[in-house]
Design an enzyme around this catalytic site. Structure first.
Site, PDB file in Angstrom:
ATOM      1  N   SER A   1      40.919  42.117  33.480  1.00 31.58           N
ATOM      2  CA  SER A   1      40.766  41.650  34.858  1.00 31.58           C
ATOM      3  C   SER A   1      41.605  42.509  35.793  1.00 31.58           C
ATOM      4  CB  SER A   1      41.207  40.195  34.976  1.00 31.58           C
ATOM      5  OG  SER A   1      42.607  40.089  34.870  1.00 31.58           O
ATOM      6  N   ASP A   2      41.158  42.618  37.018  1.00 33.85           N
ATOM      7  CA  ASP A   2      42.063  43.130  38.043  1.00 33.85           C
ATOM      8  C   ASP A   2      43.166  42.080  38.208  1.00 33.85           C
ATOM      9  OD1 ASP A   2      43.245  44.599  40.084  1.00 33.85           O
ATOM     10  OD2 ASP A   2      41.353  45.009  41.109  1.00 33.85           O
ATOM     11  N   TRP A   3      44.236  42.458  38.870  1.00 31.80           N
ATOM     12  CA  TRP A   3      45.441  41.614  38.928  1.00 31.80           C
ATOM     13  C   TRP A   3      45.207  40.335  39.755  1.00 31.80           C
ATOM     14  CZ3 TRP A   3      45.456  45.305  35.854  1.00 31.80           C
ATOM     15  CH2 TRP A   3      46.559  45.713  35.127  1.00 31.80           C
TER      16      TRP A   3
ATOM     17  N   ALA B   1      42.432  38.542  39.294  1.00 36.00           N
ATOM     18  CA  ALA B   1      40.987  38.420  39.532  1.00 36.00           C
ATOM     19  C   ALA B   1      40.336  37.418  38.580  1.00 36.00           C
ATOM     20  CB  ALA B   1      40.304  39.777  39.408  1.00 36.00           C
TER      21      ALA B   1
END
Ligand SMILES: *[C@@H]1O[C@H](CO)[C@@H](O)[C@H](O)[C@H]1NC(C)=O
Ligand SMILES: *[C@@H]1O[C@H](CO)[C@@H](O)[C@H](O)[C@H]1NC(C)=O
Ligand SMILES: *[C@@H]1O[C@H](CO)[C@@H](O)[C@H](O)[C@H]1NC(C)=O
Ligand SMILES: *[C@@H]1O[C@H](CO)[C@@H](O)[C@H](O)[C@H]1NC(C)=O
Ligand SMILES: *[C@@H]1O[C@H](CO)[C@@H](O)[C@H](O)[C@H]1NC(C)=O
Ligand SMILES: *[C@@H]1O[C@H](CO)[C@@H](O)[C@H](O)[C@H]1NC(C)=O
Ligand SMILES: *[C@@H]1O[C@H](CO)[C@@H](O)[C@H](O)[C@H]1NC(C)=O
Ligand SMILES: *[C@@H]1O[C@H](CO)[C@@H](O)[C@H](O)[C@H]1NC(C)=O
Ligand SMILES: *[C@@H]1O[C@H](CO)[C@@H](O)[C@H](O)[C@H]1NC(C)=O
Ligand SMILES: *[C@@H]1O[C@H](CO)[C@@H](O)[C@H](O)[C@H]1NC(C)=O
Length: 884
Positions: free
Chosen positions: A305-307, A309
């Protein structure tokens, strides 16, 4: 609380058979949509479009080049306990360890934690590292070898710092709207060019022995509204992140295209993005992750995941997410959707064992594939401070020890960076051989963009300002400069060596001094201007990541006009993150040359000097279109929410018509077209030949997978999952896989604890039985026959001038159909040709290059419309053509 509401909403949505987590849905009656066009009246993307479910999540099978890595991963993962597997999947929390993200370790096997680190231009948040050109800048080289070398050099630097996964390269944003704040981190709005660039970068990075992470998957085309918290911080009242609404064909032909190349190149990791796609969050969008990425493209690595997300626990696990970053729900909350919750979800049967095994296998296969060993040297830097000594667990200020070893990892990369900067500089205008310069009598350099940031090259956190020359744009895609050679210092050194007179004025507003300087006899005036952008969490001069306009910053237009009004030899150098509006001055007869130098990195001044003085003969091509007006692009960023408090709806109504495809379709003449760039010599094109190859007919992939494998057993006795013992070195706020009590509900701390898979997961989410293969799938990147070579196109290119040079012949294809762009790039090569010499340009056209995505057949198809090939030096200068 916000998350709780989202989870409740997502449960309801999942029960309704879709991924959508939209809560309050505002539906506008036909014709009353408040935006400019009613997207519902257009084909393709729709307001409030939904994303169909696709389950189960495909399990990795070690196909293609992954066989050895898969076997190694199987051996390793088979030895792991459930807690250890969960540790591999879950970050320990924001600022919990030294890297920008780290998962748990496996102390029993002496296996240290994986280190995830920005950025796509160099190792972020450390020292003694290099800063490379931006992706967009290197794209302008159109040089496969430089793409690879840059990837390799950056990979080597990350490796030497102890990084496991470099968080790059970028193909999302692709660059749909030129205002998009992070376009510079990616390569080009042309998916073919981005596909080649991302693939070569990945090969380089991974050959250097670390995992590349292609990001951000997918539709991450603007900064505004990408995250609710960030938008609220800017005063917008929204409850859900923006939804990029993209139709299936545009998804395949434009946005997914370069990710297919990334997967085919063997990329180990892919980062899902903050935004929603068709109203389902990217990190729990089963259509995107399960169907497109893991099934159709056969992606064998892991999705992180993006941070922040990730928005759900079990739901994101079955939708195809494999690793959560940085592990906590919100930074430093001490809570996680995974960690303890994932352990429980496997124990209580919500997330099937095969799914957690698949997560672990994917992570470890990527790890082994790039040659990482079980005993990697320790991480030797810390992202949160440059101090030599400091807390190992920065978030809680604990375990003070030596955390920075200041290891110099630059090698001789400065030479490569200088070369890339020069070979990426696009010569847009050059009248009467104004360039190259040769022992000029008097050089006057004008503009803040030629000089230093008075606060130092790293004076603004994450480069969040536009002070001095633009060597890098802002955000997490930045890194600390080891030095920054300014144009002023490099040009002065050259002038002194030549015996030229040299003066510079670095204040854009010193009008009288500037006019006095450039009005003098014998002057060669070089004006430096820029336009900046970056990531949404930083606001520079009112630009919340995305650019508010496409004009130059710091009064650049006025500066250029002022100089050119008084000087008949005005040379303009633009450092920028994409196109800028040059309409008011580009054709002034006093402006004798214009160069675009992109965002070149640490060697900026040396690179531009090499081009201005002809030590490097320019050949770069602009990787985007320069329109006369902002409106000419037909796409823009959404700056104001358009769906009440719900997710802003970003309808990609233009379909595949972005950048030059849009200009061609609207019959709008750009100022500088995609693929354009001049040289100090001239080239002639002749003798187009098209060779047709006999290949077998395209066959859809058929059959079924094996059943989902499982590796090892796990105990179902909850006592085995408690924190080890009183002497365990527990760290506050840290995310662990353990339970703090055998009372499941209490251990989870989720008030809704107790819902079964059948109650809250979509149908088939836990199904591990053999699954049908997709017609367009079959190997990493998709159906292998998509890469069958159908035609080989050759042409003779002659250097008809008097200087040795390089040339970038480009091959375009017209598809012939009514809804197709009139031309699309399908081949290029950067050739070195000495004066008077000829060489052969050769490009293969593979099946994918001629195919459209058929939304009914769910496969690629070559239509019967007549197709032609074109070869020439730019998208609007194509002297050679032939019907196929
Ligand atoms: C929307 O309005 C247009 C034009 O009035 C009409 O042709 C179309 O059928 C309407 N669509 C719907 C879904 O009502
Ligand atoms: C999980 O990772 C943490 C942090 O590295 C470590 O302290 C813990 O021992 C690991 N647990 C297991 C079961 O390996
Ligand atoms: C945001 O909008 C909601 C719904 O209209 C409203 O209840 C709430 O008070 C608003 N919050 C702020 C901070 O304006
Ligand atoms: C488990 O997840 C829920 C949200 O789904 C969260 O509220 C809770 O804090 C998590 N538990 C732990 C131990 O992190
Ligand atoms: C299983 O665990 C997950 C994660 O904590 C939780 O969301 C779910 O409600 C639990 N289900 C059951 C049946 O206990
Ligand atoms: C740097 O830029 C900021 C605005 O982005 C400005 O406030 C500041 O004064 C500048 N500093 C210098 C030294 O120019
Ligand atoms: C310098 O300018 C003077 C006056 O215009 C001119 O006579 C002379 O030729 C110029 N010299 C060069 C080297 O351009
Ligand atoms: C465009 O934005 C830049 C940066 O904020 C600003 O300096 C410039 O004045 C703006 N241009 C116009 C025409 O408003
Ligand atoms: C070009 O420069 C000359 C003098 O240096 C000036 O007289 C003339 O007006 C300029 N032309 C333009 C179009 O700015
Ligand atoms: C679970 O393990 C504990 C500790 O080993 C043991 O005391 C207990 O009897 C076990 N429970 C079951 C149901 O086997």
């Amino acid at each position: 609380m916000r998350y709780l509401l989202e989870i409740i909403a997502s449960v309801a949505a999942l029960l309704a058979g879709k991924d959508s987590v939209l809560t309050s849905v505002q539906i506008y009656p036909n014709g009353t949509y408040p935006g400019a066009i009613d997207p519902a009246a257009e084909p393709g993307a729709q307001f409030l479009q939904t994303s169909p479910p696709f389950y189960p999540s495909p399990w990795m099978n070690g196909q293609g080049e992954w066989a050895d890595a898969y076997a190694q991963a199987k051996d390793f993962v088979s030895q792991l306990t459930l807690l250890e597997k969960v540790n591999l999947t879950t970050g320990v929390g924001w600022e919990g360890e030294q890297c920008v993200g780290q998962v748990g370790s496996i102390p029993r096997l002496g296996f240290r934690s994986l280190c995830m680190q920005d950025s796509p231009v160099g190792v972020r948040d450390t020292d003694y590292n290099s800063v490379f050109s931006s992706g967009q800048t290197v794209a302008a080289t159109f040089d496969r070898n430089l793409f690879y070398q840059r990837g390799y050099a950056m990979g080597a630097e990350h490796k030497a710092k102890g990084v496991t996964v470099q968080l790059g390269p970028v193909a999302g944003p692709l660059g749909r709207a030129p205002e998009g704040g992070r376009n510079w981190e990616g390569f080009s709005p042309d998916p073919y060019l981005t596909g080649v660039a991302i693939a070569e970068t990945i090969k380089g990075t991974q050959d250097a022995g670390i995992i590349a992470c292609a990001k951000h998957f997918i539709g991450n085309e603007q900064e505004h509204f990408r995250q609710v918290g960030e938008a609220v911080g800017y005063g917008f009242n929204i409850t859900e992140a923006i939804s990029s609404n993209i139709d299936d064909r545009t998804m395949h032909e434009i946005y997914l295209w370069p990710f297919a190349d990334a997967v085919r190149a063997g990329v180990g990791a892919i980062m899902c993005s903050y935004n929603q796609i068709n109203n389902s969050y990217a990190c729990q969008n089963s259509k995107m992750l399960n169907n497109l990425l893991k099934n159709e493209l056969g992606f064998q690595g892991f999705v992180m995941s993006d941070w922040q997300a990730q928005h759900t626990g079990a739901a994101s696990a079955v939708a195809g997410l494999d690793m959560t970053m940085p592990g906590d729900t919100l930074f430093n909350s001490g809570e996680s959707f995974w960690g303890t919750n994932l352990t429980l979800a496997v124990l209580n049967g919500t997330v099937p064992e095969w799914r957690i095994d698949d997560m672990a296998i994917r992570i470890m296969a990527a790890y082994f594939k790039v040659g990482l060993t079980l005993h990697e040297p320790p991480i030797n830097f810390d992202s949160w401070t440059l101090d030599t000594y400091g807390p190992l667990h920065y978030a809680v200020g604990e375990n003070t020890q030596q955390i920075n070893f200041h290891v110099d990892v630059q090698g001789d990369h400065g030479t490569l960076i200088r070369d890339i900067g020069a070979r990426a500089t696009v010569l847009l205008k050059n009248v009467d051989n104004a360039l190259p310069l040769s022992n000029p009598k008097f050089v006057a350099v004008v503009g803040e963009d030629a000089g230093p940031n008075l606060d130092g090259p790293n004076g603004c956190s994450d480069r969040g300002c536009d002070n001095g020359t633009l060597g890098m744009a802002w955000g997490s895609g930045s890194a600390n400069f080891p030095y920054l050679v300014t144009p002023d210092s490099a040009l002065q050194a050259q002038a002194l060596a030549d015996g030229s007179r040299y003066e510079s004025i670095l204040d854009n507003y010193a009008s009288s001094q500037i006019i006095a300087l450039v009005s003098q006899a014998n002057v060669t005036a070089i004006v430096f201007v820029n336009a900046d952008s970056g990531e949404g969490y930083i606001n520079v001069d009112g630009n919340e990541g995305d650019r508010n306009n496409l004009t130059l910053w710091q009064g650049g237009d006025e500066l250029i006009q002022q100089v050119s009004a008084h000087c008949t030899n005005t040379i303009v150098v633009i450092h920028s993150v994409g196109p800028v509006i040059v309409t008011n001055w580009f054709d002034s007869p006093n402006i004798t040359a214009i160069l675009w130098a992109g965002v070149p990195g640490q060697e900026s001044g040396n690179s531009i000097t090499d081009v201005l003085y002809g030590k490097v003969n320019p050949a770069a091509r602009t990787p985007f279109t320069w329109g006369a007006t902002r409106q000419d692009y037909g796409t823009d960023v959404i700056y104001v929410p358009n769906n009440g408090n719900g997710a802003p709806q970003d309808d990609f109504v233009e379909g595949p018509f972005i950048d030059y495809r849009a200009f061609e379709r609207q019959n709008t003449t750009p100022i500088y077209e995609f693929g354009f760039g001049l040289s100090y010599t001239t080239f002639e094109y002749s003798n187009l030949q098209v060779i047709k190859h006999n290949v077998s007919a395209y066959a859809p992939t058929t059959g079924v997978t094996e059943a989902a494998p499982i590796f090892g057993n796990f105990s179902t006795n909850l006592t085995d999952y408690l924190f080890p013992n009183a002497s365990f070195p527990y760290i506050r706020q840290y995310i662990y896989p353990y339970l703090n009590t055998t009372d499941e509900k209490k251990a989870s701390a989720d008030p809704n604890y107790g819902q079964t898979a059948a109650e809250f997961l979509p149908p088939h989410a836990t199904d591990g039985t053999p699954q049908p293969l997709l017609a367009a799938g079959g190997a990493p990147g998709g159906n292998p026959q998509l890469w069958d070579v159908l035609y080989t196109v050759t042409a003779n290119i002659t250097n008809s001038g008097t200087r040795d040079g390089e040339e970038v012949p480009q091959l375009y294809v017209s598809f012939g159909g009514p809804n197709n762009p009139s031309l699309v790039l399908r081949g290029f090569e950067r050739l070195s040709i000495d004066a008077g010499q000829s060489t052969t340009f050769s490009a293969d056209i593979v099946r994918r290059d001629l195919s459209n995505w058929d939304t009914v057949a769910q496969n690629w198809v070559i239509t019967s419309y007549p197709k032609s090939v074109y070869v020439g030096p730019s998208s609007r200068n194509l002297p050679l053509s032939q019907a196929l």
